[in-house]
Structure formats: C-alpha cells, structure tokens
Design an enzyme around this catalytic site. Sequence first.
Site, mmCIF file in Angstrom:
data_model
loop_
_atom_site.group_PDB
_atom_site.id
_atom_site.type_symbol
_atom_site.label_atom_id
_atom_site.label_comp_id
_atom_site.label_asym_id
_atom_site.label_seq_id
_atom_site.Cartn_x
_atom_site.Cartn_y
_atom_site.Cartn_z
ATOM 1 N N SER A 106 0.298 41.355 5.324
ATOM 2 C CA SER A 106 0.086 39.990 5.783
ATOM 3 C C SER A 106 0.421 39.875 7.277
ATOM 4 C CB SER A 106 0.904 39.043 4.897
ATOM 5 O OG SER A 106 0.577 37.718 5.140
ATOM 6 N N ASP A 161 -8.423 36.124 -1.795
ATOM 7 C CA ASP A 161 -7.335 35.807 -0.861
ATOM 8 C C ASP A 161 -7.571 34.424 -0.241
ATOM 9 O OD1 ASP A 161 -5.514 35.671 1.256
ATOM 10 O OD2 ASP A 161 -5.587 37.824 1.602
ATOM 11 N N HIS A 192 -3.751 37.025 -2.162
ATOM 12 C CA HIS A 192 -3.030 37.494 -0.973
ATOM 13 C C HIS A 192 -1.889 38.444 -1.367
ATOM 14 C CE1 HIS A 192 -2.393 37.275 3.314
ATOM 15 N NE2 HIS A 192 -1.095 37.080 3.126
HETATM 16 C C1 MLT Z 1 -0.183 35.324 9.760
HETATM 17 O O1 MLT Z 1 0.345 34.300 10.154
HETATM 18 O O2 MLT Z 1 -0.004 36.435 10.256
HETATM 19 C C2 MLT Z 1 -1.112 35.160 8.607
HETATM 20 O O3 MLT Z 1 -1.457 33.825 8.450
HETATM 21 C C3 MLT Z 1 -0.538 35.734 7.373
HETATM 22 C C4 MLT Z 1 0.740 35.044 7.003
HETATM 23 O O4 MLT Z 1 1.775 35.430 7.510
HETATM 24 O O5 MLT Z 1 0.702 34.112 6.208
#
Ligand code: MLT
Length: 214
Positions: A106, A161, A192
């Site tokens: 992520s 996701d 996700h």
């Molecule tokens: C981010 O902020 O890098 C992406 O939105 C993934 C997350 O951290 O939720």
Amino acid sequence: MTTTLPFIHRFEPAEAPGKPPILLLHGTGGDENDLMPLGGMIAPGSALLSPRGKVLEGGMPRFFRRLAEGVFDEADVRHRAHELADFVAAAREAYGLAAPVAVGFSNGANIAAAVMMLRPEALSGAVLLRAMVPLTDAPAAAEGSLGLDGKPVLLLSGAMDPIVPSDNAARLAALLGASGAEVEQRVLPAGHGLSQADVNLARDWIGRLAPASA
Ligand code: MLT
C-alpha cells in the site's frame, strides 16, 4: 538490532548466504514490526531491513504525505523517496548489504515505486503489493531512461481494490516497464488487503531471483 541510522527500523541479518536482502515498507498506520513476519515467509533466510515511515497522519506512520486518499503531496513524495534511498545506502554500509529488493504494501509499495523511479540504484528489484502511480509527472517521460534496465518488479494488484483503480495499477506497470524494468503484474481476486495468493506468488518470485552480491 538498531543503530543510529536516520530511520527507526528493525534489522535481522541473513541466515543463509546469497539471499537478496529485503527492504520491508509498511502501509499506512503500520510500523517497522508489521511486515517482519511476511518477510520471513516470502524470503526465508534473507536479511530483513524494516524502517518506520516518518510522516504522521492522525498519529499513523506513513512514508509520505497525502492530501486525500489516493491524492499525494508529490513534492513530499520526491523528498521522502530521496530520504529513504539515502537511508538504504547508509544501512547497506552499516550492515554490509547488497542492494535490497523492496517489498512494500500500500503506502509502502507506493514509496517503493517512487524510489524505483527517482533513485533506481537504491533497489535491485521490488515486490509492490497494491501499489499505484506515486508521481503524475513520472521521470520516465521527462528525463528519458531511468536506469531500471532489467530490474525485476512484481506488481500484485487486487481486482476489487477500492483504493487502487485497476487502470492506475496497469499504468504503473506500464511506466516501470517503459523505464526498462522487467515487470510482472498479476491481478488477484482480492481487495486492498493481502491474501494467501500474495504470499505464495511473492515467495515463488523472490525464490527465482538471482543470488545477491554485495
Ligand atoms: C497511499 O496513501 O499511499 C495510498 O492511498 C495507500 C494508502 O496508504 O492507503
């Protein structure tokens, strides 16, 4: 083990020679402990280096600032990608490591992708779990070849996701590929969050990498 390196981090030395060191990069709200068990599962015997993101969002550690979900402060992405690449270089020297393979989830996958784009020498490859394009003006377009020639990247995306649109993940695969990386993208029947299929695919892919040389 901790040292005076400029990120709070955990380090576990390699237990077997020649295994690529792994740089573990957690998601929003995680810390340096989060992905250590995953690292042990997908890269048994490898050295594990796991920093904690320095940016806080409502008390939750991250690797760069965002303005909203999926909307990034790109000046901060650039700054933090260089800061992380500098940490990797210092940690390699301190611990005697070859260039690591990043394994990011992520937000951690997004900073790994940014490091690949801005400081390709910092990493020997990357497993990007639920990643999206971290920079709208990716340097590939602006600055020509990125020196990613032949670097292996495994991008594991989730078909359901809710955070990463599928066309965005596909664009990231195309961007890294156009910069010379050897990208394998798999879209899993997942959201996700990570699934057992992520673990299996990442472990098999890391197992096929060439032995590391410092
Ligand atoms: C981010 O902020 O890098 C992406 O939105 C993934 C997350 O951290 O939720």
